[in-house]
Design a protein around this motif. Structure first.
Motif: not given
Ligand SMILES: Cc1cc2nc3c(=O)[nH]c(=O)nc-3n(C[C@H](O)[C@H](O)[C@H](O)COP(=O)(O)OP(=O)(O)OC[C@H]3O[C@@H](n4cnc5c(N)ncnc54)[C@H](O)[C@@H]3O)c2cc1C
Length: 420
Positions: A90-92, A106-108, A214-218, A228-237
Motif C-alpha cells: 500500500x502506497x500512501x 494498493x498493489x495486490x 499488507x505492507x504500508x509505505x507512507x 512491513x508485516x512480521x509473524x503474528x501481530x507484529x511489524x518491522x518499521x
C-alpha cells in the motif's frame, strides 16, 4: 597488525572477505557444490538468543527468486517459520491541502500471481540459518571475529593477511565486505558514492490489530515510513527521516519514541508496543566502476549500494551471488581455473545493467518520494491515480519489482546445485 611469519596458511579455491548476508549466501552456494571456500568475517558468530535481541534489528523482504536461491543453498528451511507473506503493497501519499484523489493505492499480488510478492524474514534469522548451513559443509572454512588486514598480489592470486595471525590464498578472492570494502580499495577499483541527508530508523512493534499481510509505505516529506508485516501481530518499521531529526528520535526514551511512532502510524494497527532494539542506518548510494579485476570479484554492497526504498538491496545482491556462483560452479565442473578473466568479465557484463537500472530507479524514487514540493506532490497523486485506475500499468509495475528484464539466473529459478 598480527605476526604472520610462523602461522598457518589456508589454501582454498575461493576466499570471500565479508560474511554479511551476501558473503554467507555465496559461501553456502559454493560449499554446496563442493568448491573449497574460505569465508572471513570480522563479526562474531551470532548467539542463539531470540531474533528480537539480535544486533541487526532489520528484516528483509525477499522476493521468490531470492528464496529459490536460498533453497538451492540449503538455507531456506528453518527461515519459513519466521517468514511472513507480503500480499499487498500500500502506497500512501499524505494529503496536502484539498486532495482530488484518494491518497492510498494498493498493489495486490493476487492480481498477477497465485503467490505473494515475497516473504519478510528477520535478518538475524537468515544469518543464523546461513551460519548453521555452513557448519554442515565440509568444503567451507568459516572464520568469525577475524579481520582481513592486508591483501598482497602473488602470481597465484591474492594472499590475505588476517588479524588472527593466519594468512590465506585462493585462486579467486571475492570482496563481500560491504559499502566501505577494503578489498575494493586495496585493488584500486574506483567507485562513486553519494550520501542522502536521511537516516533509516528501524525497530519492531507489536500491535492489537492484524496487519493482514499488507505492507504500508507512507510518503512524508523527509522520506518514506514503511510498516512491513512480521509473524503474528507484529511489524518491522523502516522510518526514513531527516538525519538531524533521526538522531533526536533515536535518543528518546522508549515511551517518547513509541509516542512518535504512534503519531506516524496514526491508529492503523490499533495499540502498539515496541519490542527489541532500535537501529539507525545513514543512507547513501554507491557504484563501483568495475565489479572485477584480475583474480578478484566484488559482490553486493562492496560493488553497489541503494537507498532502502522499495526493498531492493539484498535481492539485487543475491542476484550477484546467483550469477557468480553459477559461473564458478560450471567452470569448476569443466576443470578450468576459477580466476579466468573471461569468466570475471562475463560476471560484470551480466550484472551491470541490472544494478545500474535498479540504482537509478531507487535514487529517482527516493528523491521523488522524499520532498515537500507541491508540484511533485501533485505529480505523485496523479501518477498513483493512473496506476490505481489502469490495471495493465499496475501489473507491469508489480512484475518489474519481482523480476529482472534480463531474465532469471538458473539458481534463482528452482535449479538445484549439484556437487562436483
Ligand atoms: C534500513 C534498511 C532496510 C533494508 N531493507 C531491505 C529489504 O527489505 N530488502 C532488501 O533486499 N534489502 C534491504 N536492505 C539492504 C540490505 O540490508 C543490504 O543490501 C545487505 O544487508 C548488505 O549485505 P552485504 O552482505 O552486502 O553487506 P554487509 O551486511 O555490510 O556485510 C559486510 C560484512 O563484511 C564484514 N567486513 C568488512 N570488512 C571486513 C574485513 N576487512 N575483514 C573481514 N570482514 C569484513 C563486515 O563485518 C560485515 O559482516 C535494507 C537496508 C537498510 C539499511
Amino acid at each position: 597488525m598480527a605476526d604472520h611469519t610462523s602461522q598457518k596458511q589456508i589454501v582454498s579455491q575461493v576466499q570471500i572477505v565479508g560474511g554479511g548476508l551476501a558473503g554467507l549466501s555465496l559461501a553456502a552456494a559454493l560449499g554446496t557444490a563442493g568448491i573449497k571456500t574460505l569465508l572471513i568475517d570480522m563479526e562474531p558468530e551470532p548467539s542463539n538468543t531470540p531474533f528480537e535481541e539480535a544486533k541487526d534489528n532489520r528484516t528483509t523482504a525477499l522476493i521468490q527468486n531470492s528464496i529459490n536461491l536460498l533453497n538451492a543453498c540449503g538455507a531456506w528451511s528453518g527461515c519459513e517459520d519466521y517468514a511472513t507473506a507480503l500480499t499487498v503493497m500500500r502506497i500512501v501519499n499524505l494529503p496536502r491541502g484539498a486532495q482530488k484523489y484518494p491518497n492510498s493505492t494498493d498493489f495486490d499480488s493476487r492480481e498477477i500471481e497465485n503467490s505473494p510478492f515475497g516473504f519478510n524474514v528477520p535478518n538475524a534469522v537468515l544469518r543464523r540459518i546461513l551460519f548453521d548451513r555452513l557448519a554442515t559443509l565440509s568444503s567451507v572454512t568459516h572464520l568469525t571475529s577475524t579481520k582481513m588486514d592486508k591483501m598482497e598480489q602473488t602470481p597465484d592470486g591474492y594472499q590475505l593477511l588476517l588479524s588472527n595471525g593466519e594468512s590465506a590464498t585462493a585462486t579467486l578472492t571475492v570482496g563481500a565486505d560491504g559499502k566501505n570494502s577494503a578489498c575494493r580499495k586495496a585493488v584500486g577499483i574506483k567507485s562513486m558514492s553519494w550520501p542522502y541527508p536521511q537516516t533509516a530508523i528501524t525497530c519492531y512493534i507489536e500491535h492489537s490489530k492484524p496487519h493482514q499481510n499488507v505492507s504500508t509505505e507512507t510518503h512524508y516529506p523527509a522520506g518514506p515510513f514503511t510498516l512491513v508485516p512480521m509473524m503474528g501481530k507484529r511489524s518491522s518499521i523502516v522510518w526514513v527521516e531527516d538525519t538531524r531529526l533521526a538522531k533526536k528520535y533515536l535518543a528518546l526514551d522508549d515511551a517518547e519514541f513509541a509516542q512518535e511512532l504512534k503519531n506516524k502510524i496514526n491508529g492503523r494497527l490499533g495499540t502498539i508496543k515496541l519490542f527489541g532494539k532500535r537501529g539507525g542506518f545513514p543512507i547513501s548510494a554507491m557504484l563501483s566502476d568495475s565489479f572485477y579485476t584480475k583474480d578478484l570479484a566484488l559482490i553486493a554492497e562492496a560493488a553497489h549500494a541503494l537507498p532502502p526504498i522499495a526493498a531492493q538491496g539484498l535481492n539485487l545482491s543475491l542476484r550477484d551471488v546467483a550469477v557468480l556462483a553459477e559461473l564458478l560452479i560450471d567452470q569448476n565442473k569443466a576443470g578450468k581455473p576459477l580466476n579466468d578473466i573471461e569468466l570475471l568479465k562475463e560476471y560484470d557484463r551480466a550484472r551491470r545493467f541490472d544494478v545500474v537500472s535498479r540504482l537509478a530507479a531507487a535514487d529517482g524514487l527516493n528523491r521523488f518520494a522524499s520532498n515537500d514540493s507541491a508540484i511533485l506532490h501533485k505529480v505523485r497523486d496523479i501518477g498513483l491515480s493512473a496506476v490505481r485506475n489502469f490495471s495493465p500499468l499496475r501489473h507491469l509495475m508489480m512484475k518489474s519489482g519481482m523480476t529482472s528484464p534480463l531474465g532469471t539466473p538458473s539458481l534463482m529459478s528452482g535449479k538445484e546445485i549439484e556437487r562436483s
